[in-house]
Design an enzyme around this catalytic site. Structure first.
Site, PDB file in Angstrom:
ATOM      1  N   LYS A  92      74.564  38.479   2.867  1.00 35.94           N
ATOM      2  CA  LYS A  92      74.012  37.122   3.725  1.00 35.94           C
ATOM      3  C   LYS A  92      74.381  37.356   4.571  1.00 35.94           C
ATOM      4  O   LYS A  92      74.016  36.667   6.096  1.00 35.94           O
ATOM      5  CB  LYS A  92      73.850  35.508   3.248  1.00 35.94           C
ATOM      6  CG  LYS A  92      73.683  35.905   1.956  1.00 35.94           C
ATOM      7  CD  LYS A  92      73.796  34.047   0.990  1.00 35.94           C
ATOM      8  CE  LYS A  92      73.142  33.706  -0.332  1.00 35.94           C
ATOM      9  NZ  LYS A  92      71.823  33.674  -0.581  1.00 35.94           N
ATOM     10  N   GLN A 152      76.616  30.651   1.936  1.00 38.58           N
ATOM     11  CA  GLN A 152      75.703  30.070   3.002  1.00 38.58           C
ATOM     12  C   GLN A 152      75.961  29.937   4.197  1.00 38.58           C
ATOM     13  O   GLN A 152      76.013  29.261   5.698  1.00 38.58           O
ATOM     14  CB  GLN A 152      75.202  29.126   2.779  1.00 38.58           C
ATOM     15  CG  GLN A 152      73.858  29.554   1.878  1.00 38.58           C
ATOM     16  CD  GLN A 152      73.259  30.591   2.187  1.00 38.58           C
ATOM     17  OE1 GLN A 152      72.689  30.391   3.531  1.00 38.58           O
ATOM     18  NE2 GLN A 152      72.464  30.725   1.538  1.00 38.58           N
TER      19      GLN A 152
HETATM   20  N1  PMP Z   1      76.072  30.061  -3.353  1.00 39.03           N
HETATM   21  C1  PMP Z   1      74.891  29.309  -2.702  1.00 39.03           C
HETATM   22  C2  PMP Z   1      75.308  27.835  -0.924  1.00 39.03           C
HETATM   23  C3  PMP Z   1      74.452  30.474  -2.325  1.00 39.03           C
HETATM   24  O1  PMP Z   1      73.378  29.859  -1.294  1.00 39.03           O
HETATM   25  C4  PMP Z   1      74.146  31.527  -2.994  1.00 39.03           C
HETATM   26  C5  PMP Z   1      72.862  32.365  -2.769  1.00 39.03           C
HETATM   27  N2  PMP Z   1      71.634  32.045  -2.795  1.00 39.03           N
HETATM   28  C6  PMP Z   1      75.205  31.488  -3.368  1.00 39.03           C
HETATM   29  C7  PMP Z   1      75.981  30.858  -3.943  1.00 39.03           C
HETATM   30  C8  PMP Z   1      75.019  32.601  -4.919  1.00 39.03           C
HETATM   31  O2  PMP Z   1      75.174  34.114  -3.949  1.00 39.03           O
HETATM   32  P1  PMP Z   1      75.138  35.389  -4.345  1.00 39.03           P
HETATM   33  O3  PMP Z   1      73.472  35.630  -5.084  1.00 39.03           O
HETATM   34  O4  PMP Z   1      75.342  36.713  -3.712  1.00 39.03           O
HETATM   35  O5  PMP Z   1      75.681  35.707  -5.490  1.00 39.03           O
END
Ligand code: PMP
Length: 446
Positions: free
Chosen positions: A263, A240
């Site tokens: 993201k 994030q």
């Molecule tokens: N850490 C945080 C703080 C997140 O917001 C997210 C996604 N919501 C993730 C890890 C996991 O990311 P990803 O699903 O892209 O692996």
């Protein structure tokens, strides 16, 4: 102020957020900011995102779910399409023209992603499926090799499940102990609790740069330096943060930094682990297969150099190419300009949401990004989300993969609106109007 390396959404009471120290060097001179876009023209940015012009349920889309997945600009969509249509071949293997072009595109993306992270050495970037896989890689490889039953690992109560469950799995395998830094009432980390836990001399402190539920920007440099002083390594979940803040790993001082492409205007299914080279060199492979070897005999194998040692099998080439283009897109907008746009919107959103009676906003009022978690009276977040969806407004509802944090606040979940480079004040107004309408609906049925 605890850490100045986080300009976006930092709430400065008067005027725009501070310009970060070392902001211009974050691009490393390799992906330069376009001075022509220095004055933020959100309309000009929005036209670059085709999805933003669509309608949902007969209303213009108001996309307030970028913390889950941001949208992709034409530049990224076109780059991926060009790769697929004109350059597609397997990487690192062929000597023919297409394979050479695909390999160049793949490695060029590594450079752009390294630049985004502030990494001087692109070989320190390992491509993964995302933040989740990056953390699993460290837990499995580094944890498997260096963690035993007598060891302690410190996490926090605000971790996304991605930076929690891999360590639980490691603990189940090795018998190591997990400890959790407490969260204060205003949604920041309790650094006194961290200090208490550091007295155990843990091997690792793994924590999020920015909370996906609270928007809290954690004081990374401070936590890393305390972790190092206690003899621990520091892993930062940057999922994030990488989209919004300057992510200069050298300046943050951490040992591992994980982030995701989807993201930050890139495609899904691709992300990166940055780690200090000597750590990557000392760590055993995460998975075995093609691409990650130097030599294979029936009796055993030797490994390719980093980062390839950690990239077994045919990678997500088009995803990586899109990820690199997304990093360049953000650099072209200017990371400082993104920060100040989001900072201004954050102030506006906090003011507007804060004025709504019955709305409980979570997270700190300063040192935070543009993600707003709230409950509204006793309306279930899913009901809120469904009503807003009828007006074309996309928000998130649920526990946001933060179940222990929800337990901490004794709630089952929140509604969450999150902003990005293309977000506008009008969209925040639309959210507030939608909430007012939801209040009417629920008054009517209660
Ligand atoms: N850490 C945080 C703080 C997140 O917001 C997210 C996604 N919501 C993730 C890890 C996991 O990311 P990803 O699903 O892209 O692996």
């Amino acid at each position: 102020m605890t850490d100045t390396n986080h300009p976006a959404g930092v709430l400065a009471p008067d005027g725009p957020p501070p310009v970060p120290e070392g902001a211009s060097q974050a691009d490393g001179g390799r992906a330069e900011a376009d001075p022509g876009t220095a004055a933020w023209d959100v309309a000009a940015i929005r036209v670059q995102f085709p999805i933003l012009s669509r309608e949902v349920h007969g209303r213009p889309l108001v996309y307030l779910d970028s913390a889950a997945s941001s949208q992709q600009p034409l530049r990224v969509l076109r780059r991926v399409a060009r790769y697929e249509r004109e350059q597609h071949a397997n990487v690192h293997r062929g000597v023919h023209q297409l394979s050479t072009e695909a390999t160049e595109a793949y490695e060029d993306a590594r450079l752009a992603v390294a630049t985004h992270a502030g990494a001087a050495d692109p070989a320190e970037i390992v491509f993964t499926r995302g933040t989740t896989e990056a953390v699993n890689l460290v837990a499995s490889s580094w944890g498997g090799a260096f963690i035993g039953a007598d060891d302690d690992i410190v996490l926090t109560k605000m971790e996304h499940h991605s930076n929690l469950v891999p360590w639980q799995l490691l603990a189940a395998r090795t018998g190591c102990r997990l400890h959790f830094v407490d969260v204060t009432a205003d949604g920041t980390l309790d650094l006194d609790d961290l200090d208490r836990l550091l007295e155990r001399r843990p091997r690792l402190v793994a924590f999020t740069h920015v909370s996906n539920s609270l928007g809290t920007i954690n004081p990374v440099r401070e936590i890393v330096s305390r972790a190092h002083a206690a003899g621990a390594l520091a892993l930062v979940d940057g999922a994030q943060a990488a989209p919004h803040l300057l992510t200069d790993v050298a300046r943050l001082g951490c040992d591992f930094y994980a982030f995701s492409g989807h993201k930050m205007c890139g495609p899904t299914g691709v992300g990166a682990l940055w780690a200090r080279r000597e750590l990557l060199e000392a760590m055993p492979p995460y998975q075995g297969g093609g691409e990650m070897i130097s030599e294979v005999k029936l009796e055993g194998s030797s490994w390719a150099k980093v980062p390839h040692k950690f990239e077994a099998g045919t990678p997500n080439i088009s995803g990586v190419v899109g990820f690199g283009e997304a990093a360049r897109f953000l650099a072209s907008l200017g990371r400082e300009a993104i920060a100040s746009h989001e900072g201004a919107l954050t102030r506006y959103a906090l003011e507007r949401l804060g004025a709504i009676e019955g709305l409980r906003l979570f997270g700190p009022m300063r040192e935070r990004t543009s993600v707003f978690s709230f409950t509204y009276g006793d309306v279930h977040p899913h009901d809120l989300s469904t009503i807003l969806d009828q007006r074309g407004i996309a928000i998130r509802a649920g526990h946001h993969c933060n179940q222990p944090l929800m337990d901490h606040y004794d709630i089952s979940g929140t509604a969450r609106a999150s902003l990005y480079v293309y977000s506008t004040a009008e969209e925040i107004d639309a959210l507030c109007d939608g909430l007012a309408m939801a209040a009417e609906v629920f008054r009517g049925i209660s």
